[in-house]
Design a protein around this motif. Structure first.
Motif, PDB file in Angstrom:
ATOM      1  N   UNK A   4     117.376 -44.827  57.334  1.00 17.37           N
ATOM      2  CA  UNK A   4     118.062 -45.710  58.260  1.00 17.37           C
ATOM      3  C   UNK A   4     119.464 -45.175  58.511  1.00 17.37           C
ATOM      4  N   UNK A   5     120.114 -45.719  59.514  1.00 13.79           N
ATOM      5  CA  UNK A   5     121.428 -45.210  59.886  1.00 13.79           C
ATOM      6  C   UNK A   5     122.428 -45.473  58.768  1.00 13.79           C
ATOM      7  N   UNK A   6     123.443 -44.615  58.618  1.00 11.13           N
ATOM      8  CA  UNK A   6     124.458 -44.832  57.583  1.00 11.13           C
ATOM      9  C   UNK A   6     125.215 -46.142  57.798  1.00 11.13           C
ATOM     10  N   UNK A   7     125.651 -46.732  56.719  1.00  9.67           N
ATOM     11  CA  UNK A   7     126.410 -47.979  56.788  1.00  9.67           C
ATOM     12  C   UNK A   7     127.659 -47.779  57.645  1.00  9.67           C
ATOM     13  N   UNK A   8     127.903 -48.767  58.514  1.00  5.32           N
ATOM     14  CA  UNK A   8     129.097 -48.699  59.359  1.00  5.32           C
ATOM     15  C   UNK A   8     128.917 -47.883  60.620  1.00  5.32           C
ATOM     16  N   UNK A   9     127.660 -47.570  60.960  1.00  7.90           N
ATOM     17  CA  UNK A   9     127.383 -46.867  62.211  1.00  7.90           C
ATOM     18  C   UNK A   9     126.381 -47.677  63.026  1.00  7.90           C
ATOM     19  N   UNK A  10     126.274 -47.370  64.310  1.00  5.26           N
ATOM     20  CA  UNK A  10     125.359 -48.089  65.194  1.00  5.26           C
ATOM     21  C   UNK A  10     124.570 -47.114  66.050  1.00  5.26           C
ATOM     22  N   UNK A  11     123.330 -47.482  66.364  1.00  7.68           N
ATOM     23  CA  UNK A  11     122.583 -46.813  67.417  1.00  7.68           C
ATOM     24  C   UNK A  11     122.897 -47.539  68.730  1.00  7.68           C
ATOM     25  N   UNK A  12     123.282 -46.788  69.730  1.00  6.99           N
ATOM     26  CA  UNK A  12     123.546 -47.383  71.051  1.00  6.99           C
ATOM     27  C   UNK A  12     122.301 -47.141  71.888  1.00  6.99           C
ATOM     28  N   UNK A  13     121.495 -48.171  72.023  1.00 10.07           N
ATOM     29  CA  UNK A  13     120.161 -48.058  72.602  1.00 10.07           C
ATOM     30  C   UNK A  13     120.176 -48.318  74.113  1.00 10.07           C
ATOM     31  N   UNK A  14     119.115 -47.874  74.815  1.00  8.82           N
ATOM     32  CA  UNK A  14     118.983 -48.238  76.230  1.00  8.82           C
ATOM     33  C   UNK A  14     119.073 -49.757  76.395  1.00  8.82           C
ATOM     34  N   UNK A  15     119.754 -50.181  77.454  1.00 11.92           N
ATOM     35  CA  UNK A  15     120.054 -51.592  77.635  1.00 11.92           C
ATOM     36  C   UNK A  15     121.476 -51.896  77.217  1.00 11.92           C
TER      37      UNK A  15
END
Length: 426
Positions: A4-15
């Protein structure tokens, strides 16, 4: 192990990414109007670029930097802020040279990194928008840049913003004020928070910015830096306020505002708004006339600001400001059977080459599912392509809302789709 993504990061997804694109588009439009050009610097820098400029005693350097030694045993850091790398680039690329037009005005956007406790609007990987303006000590530069930040917020529709300004004076001012502030705070040493006790002699101005309730009560009666301004700094502040008044830009002066970095002098500012009863800083910056020479360049006045994109998007959402998510299609091609596969490929590529946004079915789904996809994608028109259409070359272009249709041929579409599209969508 679950990946999963590292803590404190985000995936910026379509939409969501379309909202980012809209903000960035407004940024480029507004900043270009003020004749700023884009600059892009590396995501990592030599450790000293940040530690020397931001200040060895700041929380960024002492607690938050992602610094490490690379395979060549070089001490590097992921950039925690934008100004120091751009000053380094300005000096390294000799943008101070006489043949380079002044002022040298740039903007940037991109990821920054700080190791801190993740919370709403504050992440370990976050994104900043910022500007830097080199070469002018005219107070009009301060005011124009502040006005540009306001114009950007206005273009996005941000409501209820408040401009707060202060002056940190020049080196003479800060030397005298530092002594007076230490003397005052020392009288309340037992009541100060542990962080403020640590900062008292290393960086006493940062105590003014403390969020601890005990510190807030103490600094309320601290001496004001405005009482220690040199004559030159008083004149600069007076000119800034006069110019803000001339543009009709409302402001408040907050004598306890200091900003979090060591390199500022004279004008500093923040744009703030209130969300759910809590005051949030949207944007902050100021003047830093000594930083270029600190990097080995000539004495160069400079002014800039930075803002966090994640926080800005949270504010827009909290204020119910809908950003347009433009991702609609001009054409959706319904494909029926393997025999139409190559013809569909040629058709969509022809339409794309003519500048139309097009999608097609590639999963051999039933026609009902394909029409549903066309609806979800917001396709304005639909072309159905099956074995009979491929054999005859005759197709129908249908308006996906009004159901109006136009009969045409594949050859005519591939030659020029504009006339057909205009007829069916008018």
């Amino acid at each position: 192990m679950k990946l999963q993504r590292p803590k404190g990061t985000n995936d910026i997804l379509p939409g969501e990414s379309e909202k980012w694109q809209f903000v960035e588009e407004k940024m480029r439009q507004v900043f270009s109007d003020y004749h700023f050009s884009e600059i892009r610097t590396p995501i990592f820098e030599h450790y000293e670029v940040i530690s020397r400029s931001v200040g060895d005693t700041t929380d960024i350097v002492t607690k938050e930097m992602y610094d490490f030694y690379d395979k060549g045993d070089r001490h590097v850091t992921l950039r925690p802020e934008g100004t120091a790398p751009i000053v380094r680039s300005y000096v390294e690329n000799k943008k101070f040279a006489p043949e380079v037009q002044k002022p040298f005005k740039v903007y940037y956007t991109g990821p920054m990194f700080r190791y801190e406790r993740p919370q709403a609007g504050r992440l370990r990987e976050f994104h900043q928008i910022g500007v830097e303006n080199f070469g002018s000590n005219n107070p009009a530069t301060d005011v124009e840049t502040i006005a540009m930040a306001k114009a950007f917020f206005d273009a996005l529709g941000v409501k209820d913003i408040k401009l707060v300004i202060n002056s940190l004076g020049d080196s003479e001012t800060r030397t005298q004020y530092r002594e007076a502030l230490i003397a005052y705070l020392s009288q309340h040493l037992d009541q100060l928070s542990s962080d403020s006790k640590r900062r008292l002699h290393d960086n006493p101005l940062r105590v003014l910015d403390s969020k601890e309730q005990a510190d807030i009560a103490i600094v309320k009666d601290a001496p004001s830096i405005l009482d220690f301004l040199s004559e030159a700094s008083q004149q600069h502040l007076s000119a800034v306020t006069t110019m803000l008044d001339s543009l009709g830009i409302a402001y408040q002066i907050d004598q306890n505002m200091v900003r979090g970095l060591d390199y500022y002098n004279d004008t500093i500012f923040e744009f703030m708004t209130t969300i759910k009863g809590k005051e949030l800083t949207l944007c902050g910056g100021g003047r830093y006339d000594g930083l270029v020479s600190y990097f080995g360049g000539p004495d160069t006045p400079a002014f800039g600001f930075g803002l966090g994109v994640e926080r800005l998007l949270l504010v827009l959402e909290a204020q119910n400001i809908a950003l347009p998510v433009v991702n609609s299609l001009a054409v959706y091609v319904v494909v029926l059977g393997d025999s139409a596969n190559i013809a569909a490929l040629k058709l969509v590529q022809s339409l794309r080459n003519q500048g139309y946004a097009v999608e097609r079915d590639v999963l051999n789904r039933k026609i009902k599912q394909q029409f549903k996809s066309a609806e979800e994608f917001g396709a304005r028109t639909i072309i159905t392509l099956g074995e009979s259409e491929v054999a005859s070359g005759d197709v129908t272009v249908k308006n996906n809302v009004t159901r109006q249709s136009v009969n045409t041929t594949l050859a005519e579409i591939e030659e020029n789709f504009d006339d057909v599209f205009e007829k069916v969508t008018k």
